[in-house]
Scaffold this motif. Sequence first.
Motif, PDB file in Angstrom:
ATOM      1  N   UNK A 147       0.846  -1.219   0.000  1.00 60.00           N
ATOM      2  CA  UNK A 147       0.000   0.000   0.000  1.00 60.00           C
ATOM      3  C   UNK A 147       0.870   1.252   0.000  1.00 60.00           C
ATOM      4  N   UNK A 148       0.577   2.151  -0.918  1.00 62.26           N
ATOM      5  CA  UNK A 148       1.357   3.392  -0.980  1.00 62.26           C
ATOM      6  C   UNK A 148       0.951   4.298   0.173  1.00 62.26           C
ATOM      7  N   UNK A 149       1.951   4.932   0.766  1.00 60.79           N
ATOM      8  CA  UNK A 149       1.672   5.875   1.848  1.00 60.79           C
ATOM      9  C   UNK A 149       2.012   7.280   1.384  1.00 60.79           C
ATOM     10  N   UNK A 150       1.180   8.237   1.754  1.00 56.09           N
ATOM     11  CA  UNK A 150       1.472   9.648   1.455  1.00 56.09           C
ATOM     12  C   UNK A 150       2.597  10.177   2.329  1.00 56.09           C
ATOM     13  N   UNK A 151       2.908   9.483   3.406  1.00 57.25           N
ATOM     14  CA  UNK A 151       4.015   9.903   4.285  1.00 57.25           C
ATOM     15  C   UNK A 151       5.301   9.359   3.697  1.00 57.25           C
ATOM     16  N   UNK A 152       6.053  10.229   3.061  1.00 55.34           N
ATOM     17  CA  UNK A 152       7.204   9.790   2.283  1.00 55.34           C
ATOM     18  C   UNK A 152       8.213   9.023   3.129  1.00 55.34           C
ATOM     19  N   UNK A 153       8.848   8.052   2.527  1.00 51.65           N
ATOM     20  CA  UNK A 153      10.004   7.304   3.068  1.00 51.65           C
ATOM     21  C   UNK A 153       9.613   6.194   4.040  1.00 51.65           C
ATOM     22  N   UNK A 154       8.383   6.171   4.515  1.00 53.18           N
ATOM     23  CA  UNK A 154       7.997   5.129   5.475  1.00 53.18           C
ATOM     24  C   UNK A 154       8.176   3.734   4.868  1.00 53.18           C
ATOM     25  N   UNK A 155       7.954   3.634   3.556  1.00 53.68           N
ATOM     26  CA  UNK A 155       7.997   2.315   2.912  1.00 53.68           C
ATOM     27  C   UNK A 155       9.417   1.749   2.853  1.00 53.68           C
ATOM     28  N   UNK A 156      10.426   2.589   3.038  1.00 59.59           N
ATOM     29  CA  UNK A 156      11.809   2.088   2.966  1.00 59.59           C
ATOM     30  C   UNK A 156      12.121   1.173   4.157  1.00 59.59           C
ATOM     31  N   UNK A 157      11.750   1.622   5.348  1.00 62.72           N
ATOM     32  CA  UNK A 157      11.975   0.766   6.526  1.00 62.72           C
ATOM     33  C   UNK A 157      11.094  -0.475   6.455  1.00 62.72           C
ATOM     34  N   UNK A 158       9.894  -0.307   5.930  1.00 60.46           N
ATOM     35  CA  UNK A 158       8.999  -1.467   5.828  1.00 60.46           C
ATOM     36  C   UNK A 158       9.578  -2.511   4.868  1.00 60.46           C
ATOM     37  N   UNK A 159      10.163  -2.051   3.792  1.00 60.89           N
ATOM     38  CA  UNK A 159      10.742  -2.982   2.809  1.00 60.89           C
ATOM     39  C   UNK A 159      11.890  -3.771   3.440  1.00 60.89           C
ATOM     40  N   UNK A 160      12.740  -3.065   4.164  1.00 59.80           N
ATOM     41  CA  UNK A 160      13.875  -3.759   4.794  1.00 59.80           C
ATOM     42  C   UNK A 160      13.367  -4.740   5.844  1.00 59.80           C
ATOM     43  N   UNK A 161      12.368  -4.330   6.623  1.00 57.43           N
ATOM     44  CA  UNK A 161      11.782  -5.228   7.627  1.00 57.43           C
ATOM     45  C   UNK A 161      11.168  -6.459   6.973  1.00 57.43           C
ATOM     46  N   UNK A 162      10.475  -6.240   5.850  1.00 58.79           N
ATOM     47  CA  UNK A 162       9.842  -7.372   5.143  1.00 58.79           C
ATOM     48  C   UNK A 162      10.936  -8.321   4.628  1.00 58.79           C
ATOM     49  N   UNK A 163      12.014  -7.753   4.104  1.00 63.13           N
ATOM     50  CA  UNK A 163      13.113  -8.583   3.577  1.00 63.13           C
ATOM     51  C   UNK A 163      13.747  -9.392   4.708  1.00 63.13           C
ATOM     52  N   UNK A 164      13.920  -8.752   5.863  1.00 61.31           N
ATOM     53  CA  UNK A 164      14.496  -9.472   7.004  1.00 61.31           C
ATOM     54  C   UNK A 164      13.574 -10.617   7.426  1.00 61.31           C
ATOM     55  N   UNK A 165      12.275 -10.356   7.426  1.00 61.22           N
ATOM     56  CA  UNK A 165      11.318 -11.399   7.807  1.00 61.22           C
ATOM     57  C   UNK A 165      11.358 -12.547   6.804  1.00 61.22           C
ATOM     58  N   UNK A 166      11.503 -12.199   5.529  1.00 63.33           N
ATOM     59  CA  UNK A 166      11.549 -13.231   4.495  1.00 63.33           C
ATOM     60  C   UNK A 166      12.749 -14.153   4.747  1.00 63.33           C
ATOM     61  N   UNK A 167      13.892 -13.549   5.093  1.00 65.07           N
ATOM     62  CA  UNK A 167      15.092 -14.351   5.373  1.00 65.07           C
ATOM     63  C   UNK A 167      14.926 -15.154   6.662  1.00 65.07           C
ATOM     64  N   UNK A 168      14.337 -14.534   7.672  1.00 67.84           N
ATOM     65  CA  UNK A 168      14.148 -15.251   8.942  1.00 67.84           C
ATOM     66  C   UNK A 168      13.275 -16.478   8.762  1.00 67.84           C
ATOM     67  N   UNK A 169      12.316 -16.379   7.829  1.00 62.08           N
ATOM     68  CA  UNK A 169      11.416 -17.517   7.575  1.00 62.08           C
ATOM     69  C   UNK A 169      12.036 -18.554   6.637  1.00 62.08           C
ATOM     70  N   UNK A 170      13.207 -18.226   6.094  1.00 63.28           N
ATOM     71  CA  UNK A 170      13.818 -19.135   5.121  1.00 63.28           C
ATOM     72  C   UNK A 170      13.086 -19.140   3.793  1.00 63.28           C
ATOM     73  N   UNK A 171      12.411 -18.039   3.494  1.00 65.88           N
ATOM     74  CA  UNK A 171      11.669 -17.869   2.229  1.00 65.88           C
ATOM     75  C   UNK A 171      12.652 -17.588   1.094  1.00 65.88           C
TER      76      UNK A 171
END
Length: 410
Positions: free
Chosen positions: A179-203
């Motif tokens: 989901x796009x957010x009007x609050x700029x840059x928030x999605x950058x931390x979310x992307x890194x967090x999602x990537x970390x979760x993907x690795x933690x799950x062995x995805x």
Amino acid sequence: MDNPVGPALQLRIPEPARGHRPADPVPYISAAGEMRKPDLDEKVERIALMRKQLVRVLDDEGHAVGPWAPALDADQLRQGLRDMMTVRSFDARLLRAHRQGKISFYMQCLGEEAIACAQRRALRADDMHFPTYRQQGLLIAGGHPIVTMMNQVLSNEHDPLKGRQLPVMYSSKEHGFFSISGNLATQYVQAVGWAMASALRGDTRIASAWIGEGASAESDFHAALVFASTYQAPVILNIVNNQWAISTPEDFARGASATFADRGYGFSIPALRVDGNDYLAVYAASQWAAERARSNLGPTLLEWVTLRVGAHSTSDDPSVYRPDDEADRFPLGDPIERLRRHLTVIGAWDDERQAALQTEVDALIADAFAEADSHGSVKSGHTSSPATMFDDVYATLPRHLVEQRDRMEG
Ligand SMILES: Cc1ncc(C[n+]2csc(CCOP(=O)(O)OP(=O)(O)O)c2C)c(N)n1
């Protein structure tokens, strides 16, 4: 008399563009084919120069040259051209819808089509993008239904987001589009967090973070880089440098002499600066970054050098802060014209096919808009009931909200 303790201290205050000053000319332009292609696991120090220079594949005559030229066949190249032309036609139709008073707001990506379109094709369908409002190309190149996107912009009863988001702020889990957010840059931390979760799950899925060069001045951007580099998260860190952040030229956010790709170097993140108007260079650099992430080699930062040819949004009037002929003078040209020239040079395209494709794409967009428009819009009162605001938020709606919803419906 000289002050014995030294001069009074001063800050460098960037000056706003005065009187139609163009963005600074693109620094450090390299020739097509000039940059070498490093190994995926090459030490960051050995790639250091690449954060200053420009990875380019297509030369001025339309030939694909050098080690970055990706192995794309003619069908894939024609598909890329079609994706970009569809995005451009989509934008033009919705801009017209705004002028017709059918929608309240729109943001186009004119001149930047190659970046999202090529990266979407270079990644896998189930990878996850955390985009800004200028990556409609991710959805269109990913085969997302165009009518559904238009329903969102019209905020009609068929809008899957039920009118809760500003027009163009799409969201599609099935298409890997956060989901796009009007609050700029928030999605950058979310992307890194999602990537970390993907690795933690062995995805095996990787994340792709998107930001404009202006928003990269936000602290969220830097926080994301700390986590990405510390944990070697499987993420692509895109910065789309389109020269302008509304009326602010790119050197405000970047500082006097750096590039945006330089920011990766400070975190030991390999960083490339890439010609964002070169479909082949975008494809190849995205593929390289994706392979690094998939091989557990960590994040890659990609600065895409491009130009925002249109206004920031329908609420903006660029004629008060930039020259009219900036796009003509931009040294990296137009992404659609450049890929078209390449296809012509390799004998896979001609003017007749171009004209036929343009007609086909415009008809597709016109039909899609006619269908979406037939469902009305928020302006004509055809929008989701306000009672739907309670949907999709809680697994089980709390009692006090059930009561509020019942009161609204009653
Ligand atoms: C945190 C935050 N600050 C400011 C704004 C207002 N704003 C919206 S778009 C924009 C410019 C962003 O420029 P850039 O990041 O370069 O992306 P571009 O629009 O050029 O694609 C600004 C300042 C906002 N939405 N959120």
